[in-house]
Write a protein that holds these residues in place. Structure first.
Motif, PDB file in Angstrom:
ATOM      1  N   SER A   1      -1.139 -46.924  -3.927  1.00 63.60           N
ATOM      2  CA  SER A   1      -0.274 -46.424  -4.248  1.00 63.60           C
ATOM      3  C   SER A   1      -0.208 -45.788  -5.524  1.00 63.60           C
ATOM      4  O   SER A   1      -0.820 -46.113  -6.570  1.00 63.60           O
ATOM      5  N   GLN A   2       0.746 -44.702  -5.772  1.00 62.05           N
ATOM      6  CA  GLN A   2       0.711 -44.023  -7.029  1.00 62.05           C
ATOM      7  C   GLN A   2       1.745 -44.848  -7.894  1.00 62.05           C
ATOM      8  O   GLN A   2       3.043 -44.421  -8.017  1.00 62.05           O
ATOM      9  N   THR A   3       1.375 -45.798  -8.526  1.00 60.83           N
ATOM     10  CA  THR A   3       2.171 -46.730  -9.629  1.00 60.83           C
ATOM     11  C   THR A   3       1.702 -46.476 -10.951  1.00 60.83           C
ATOM     12  O   THR A   3       0.640 -46.027 -11.114  1.00 60.83           O
ATOM     13  N   ASN A   4       2.420 -47.042 -11.670  1.00 57.54           N
ATOM     14  CA  ASN A   4       1.885 -47.201 -13.249  1.00 57.54           C
ATOM     15  C   ASN A   4       0.901 -48.456 -13.446  1.00 57.54           C
ATOM     16  O   ASN A   4       0.595 -48.890 -14.485  1.00 57.54           O
ATOM     17  N   SER A   5       0.693 -49.010 -12.283  1.00 56.72           N
ATOM     18  CA  SER A   5      -0.082 -50.419 -12.270  1.00 56.72           C
ATOM     19  C   SER A   5      -1.430 -49.906 -13.087  1.00 56.72           C
ATOM     20  O   SER A   5      -2.197 -48.826 -12.553  1.00 56.72           O
ATOM     21  N   ARG A   6      -1.929 -50.734 -13.949  1.00 52.21           N
ATOM     22  CA  ARG A   6      -3.439 -50.441 -14.437  1.00 52.21           C
ATOM     23  C   ARG A   6      -4.373 -51.494 -13.708  1.00 52.21           C
ATOM     24  O   ARG A   6      -5.593 -51.044 -13.925  1.00 52.21           O
ATOM     25  N   THR A   7      -4.228 -52.148 -12.603  1.00 50.74           N
ATOM     26  CA  THR A   7      -5.061 -52.768 -11.827  1.00 50.74           C
ATOM     27  C   THR A   7      -4.989 -52.276 -10.652  1.00 50.74           C
ATOM     28  O   THR A   7      -3.858 -52.251  -9.828  1.00 50.74           O
ATOM     29  N   ALA A   8      -6.219 -52.087 -10.030  1.00 47.37           N
ATOM     30  CA  ALA A   8      -6.293 -51.710  -8.532  1.00 47.37           C
ATOM     31  C   ALA A   8      -5.934 -53.200  -7.387  1.00 47.37           C
ATOM     32  O   ALA A   8      -6.291 -54.012  -7.804  1.00 47.37           O
ATOM     33  N   PRO A   9      -5.342 -52.663  -6.622  1.00 47.90           N
ATOM     34  CA  PRO A   9      -4.928 -53.669  -5.543  1.00 47.90           C
ATOM     35  C   PRO A   9      -6.301 -54.290  -4.743  1.00 47.90           C
ATOM     36  O   PRO A   9      -7.103 -53.446  -4.915  1.00 47.90           O
ATOM     37  N   HIS A  10      -6.055 -55.316  -4.425  1.00 45.59           N
ATOM     38  CA  HIS A  10      -7.177 -56.008  -3.935  1.00 45.59           C
ATOM     39  C   HIS A  10      -8.461 -56.296  -4.752  1.00 45.59           C
ATOM     40  O   HIS A  10      -9.288 -57.525  -4.687  1.00 45.59           O
ATOM     41  N   THR A  11      -8.990 -55.408  -5.384  1.00 45.68           N
ATOM     42  CA  THR A  11      -9.952 -55.555  -6.546  1.00 45.68           C
ATOM     43  C   THR A  11      -9.788 -56.170  -7.888  1.00 45.68           C
ATOM     44  O   THR A  11     -10.874 -56.912  -8.335  1.00 45.68           O
ATOM     45  N   GLN A  12      -8.473 -55.997  -8.192  1.00 47.99           N
ATOM     46  CA  GLN A  12      -7.978 -56.697  -9.387  1.00 47.99           C
ATOM     47  C   GLN A  12      -8.949 -55.911 -10.603  1.00 47.99           C
ATOM     48  O   GLN A  12      -9.045 -56.528 -11.726  1.00 47.99           O
ATOM     49  N   LYS A  13      -9.677 -54.734 -10.547  1.00 51.34           N
ATOM     50  CA  LYS A  13     -10.302 -54.176 -11.154  1.00 51.34           C
ATOM     51  C   LYS A  13      -9.580 -53.067 -12.158  1.00 51.34           C
ATOM     52  O   LYS A  13      -8.369 -52.643 -11.303  1.00 51.34           O
ATOM     53  N   PRO A  14      -9.646 -52.570 -13.305  1.00 47.49           N
ATOM     54  CA  PRO A  14      -8.884 -51.560 -13.799  1.00 47.49           C
ATOM     55  C   PRO A  14      -8.977 -50.282 -13.178  1.00 47.49           C
ATOM     56  O   PRO A  14      -9.908 -50.007 -12.529  1.00 47.49           O
ATOM     57  N   VAL A  15      -7.889 -49.587 -12.966  1.00 46.59           N
ATOM     58  CA  VAL A  15      -7.734 -48.059 -12.468  1.00 46.59           C
ATOM     59  C   VAL A  15      -8.145 -47.128 -13.646  1.00 46.59           C
ATOM     60  O   VAL A  15      -7.512 -47.100 -14.543  1.00 46.59           O
ATOM     61  N   LEU A  16      -8.804 -46.093 -13.398  1.00 49.94           N
ATOM     62  CA  LEU A  16      -8.983 -44.804 -14.280  1.00 49.94           C
ATOM     63  C   LEU A  16      -7.876 -43.932 -14.060  1.00 49.94           C
ATOM     64  O   LEU A  16      -7.492 -43.387 -12.802  1.00 49.94           O
ATOM     65  N   ARG A  17      -7.098 -43.833 -14.980  1.00 47.48           N
ATOM     66  CA  ARG A  17      -6.060 -42.822 -15.065  1.00 47.48           C
ATOM     67  C   ARG A  17      -6.338 -41.807 -15.369  1.00 47.48           C
ATOM     68  O   ARG A  17      -6.780 -41.156 -16.612  1.00 47.48           O
ATOM     69  N   VAL A  18      -6.245 -40.605 -14.596  1.00 47.26           N
ATOM     70  CA  VAL A  18      -6.741 -39.202 -14.848  1.00 47.26           C
ATOM     71  C   VAL A  18      -5.649 -38.013 -14.932  1.00 47.26           C
ATOM     72  O   VAL A  18      -4.618 -38.044 -14.043  1.00 47.26           O
ATOM     73  N   ALA A  19      -5.909 -37.251 -15.901  1.00 45.85           N
ATOM     74  CA  ALA A  19      -5.254 -35.929 -15.865  1.00 45.85           C
ATOM     75  C   ALA A  19      -6.022 -34.881 -15.221  1.00 45.85           C
ATOM     76  O   ALA A  19      -7.046 -34.820 -15.632  1.00 45.85           O
ATOM     77  N   LEU A  20      -5.421 -34.187 -14.359  1.00 48.68           N
ATOM     78  CA  LEU A  20      -6.205 -33.061 -13.852  1.00 48.68           C
ATOM     79  C   LEU A  20      -5.784 -31.786 -14.389  1.00 48.68           C
ATOM     80  O   LEU A  20      -4.741 -31.436 -14.940  1.00 48.68           O
ATOM     81  N   MET A  21      -6.882 -30.920 -15.104  1.00 48.01           N
ATOM     82  CA  MET A  21      -6.813 -29.857 -15.820  1.00 48.01           C
ATOM     83  C   MET A  21      -7.141 -28.668 -14.990  1.00 48.01           C
ATOM     84  O   MET A  21      -8.296 -28.455 -14.692  1.00 48.01           O
TER      85      MET A  21
END
Length: 374
Positions: A28-48
């Motif tokens: 889901s596109q939320t502000n959560s820093r952790t990926a569901p299921h894996t509990q690993k951090p999510v890379l937050r990306v800006a597309l240019m």
């Protein structure tokens, strides 16, 4: 992305269009820093750069487990609004090319994916690094080796990673061939052939503008054959020869190559014969020959499914959009320090630019060029 190139690559991906989204990749596109299921951090990306390829990246990222879009950078206000609404990016995380240095103050951005015309990569990646964000840059990373080195140095000085968008270096069937070669299943490698080309359309597009593209077909589609020769053979070339052919000097102006044939020599005795063109279609094939076997991939570089066979049979890894795999794997590289099977760092991109420059010199002089990539 040009219409003709889009058709060329989309034809290779027709069977993938109907591929259902795999539930295990849902996020889901939320502000959560952790990926569901894996509990690993999510890379937050800006597309240019919100063009055609960025659209493909954005769509594929909806299936990522470890990467999500959290910011946008574009010079077109209407795109910022449209994409912001589509991908749930708040207005304060939408930037233009003048103010994107402000990303330094946005904690919801870990990395910026630069997907703009080639000549812009240099200044934009350096600005990203100075803002303290990791940089992912589309290939070619720069229009010359001097710029590429400055990008590598800027990211090193800032303590951030620089990765290049070499999606094929994560593709499962490609990696299976690499595994077989590493395990000695092909024996000593003797020959590689890389064919990369399509008929380019609109003559007014930026890819046919030397100031923006830095060249022609070699910068755009030929770099796949260069990079492919390196990961398929498993060595770096030590010399290059090349010949340029131009049949339409009006469309392909001075400094914009139409067709180039080039040959690479490796210290282990392997030779490679490659073709890069903007004026021939149906060219998407890699062939690797060894003393004990072979590998053929056709299509080898399109958006997929990638198909291939070896002397031991067909390659049959299931297709997942390349950009989905790439962004999840890059999250592991940036956030976990993961070491990929095939590196995609700035030095790899810089080496490709050095080879490109040598190919252009070989075309201009008619002489073999020695390569010094390290």
């Amino acid at each position: 992305m040009s219409t003709s190139r889009r058709r060329f690559l989309q034809k290779l991906a027709l069977s993938a269009i109907t591929l259902p989204i795999l539930p295990s990749y849902a996020i889901s596109q939320t502000n959560s820093r952790t990926a569901p299921h894996t509990q690993k951090p999510v890379l937050r990306v800006a597309l240019m750069g919100l063009g055609g390829y960025a659209q493909l990246v954005a769509n594929s990222m909806q299936s990522c487990t470890r990467a999500k879009i959290t910011a946008l950078i574009s010079g077109t206000p209407s795109k910022l609004e449209e994409w912001g609404n589509k991908y749930n990016v708040p207005k304060h995380s939408r930037y233009n090319y003048e103010n994107f240095d402000d990303i330094k103050d946005n904690p919801e951005i870990d990395a910026v994916y630069v997907i703009t015309p080639n000549s812009l990569h240099h200044s934009q990646v350096i600005r990203v690094a100075k803002a303290g964000k990791h940089a992912i840059c589309e290939k070619p990373m720069a229009i010359n080796a001097k710029q590429g080195q400055e990008m590598v140095d800027a990211c090193a000085a800032a303590g951030v990673k620089l990765l290049i968008g070499y999606r094929m270096r994560f593709e499962p069937n490609t990696l299976e061939v690499v595994r077989m070669r590493n395990d000695g299943e092909f024996g000593n490698i003797k020959f590689f052939q890389g064919l990369a080309g399509f008929r380019i359309g609109d003559p007014n597009q930026w890819r046919l503008n030397k100031e923006l593209a830095g060249g022609g077909s070699l910068m755009d589609i030929g770099i796949y054959a260069i990079n492919g020769a390196r990961y398929m053979v498993g060595e770096d070339p030590v010399w290059v020869t090349a010949q340029e052919t131009k049949t339409d000097p009006i469309k392909f102006k001075e400094g914009v190559d139409e067709t180039i044939q080039f040959q690479l020599g490796f210290s282990n005795g392997t030779v490679a014969s490659c073709l890069s063109t903007y004026n021939m279609g149906f060219l998407d094939r890699f062939f690797l020959n060894g003393e004990k076997g072979f590998a053929e991939m056709r299509p080898s570089i399109g958006y997929g499914p990638i198909k291939g066979r070896t002397n031991k049979g067909e390659l049959n890894h299931p297709h997942i959009p390349h950009q989905t795999i790439q962004m999840d794997e890059m999250a592991g590289i940036i956030l976990d320090g993961k070491k990929p099977i095939l590196p995609v760092d700035g030095n790899v991109g810089l080496q490709d630019i050095k080879i490109i420059e040598a190919i252009y010199r070989a075309c201009a002089t008619g002489e073999r060029q020695e390569l010094h990539l390290t």
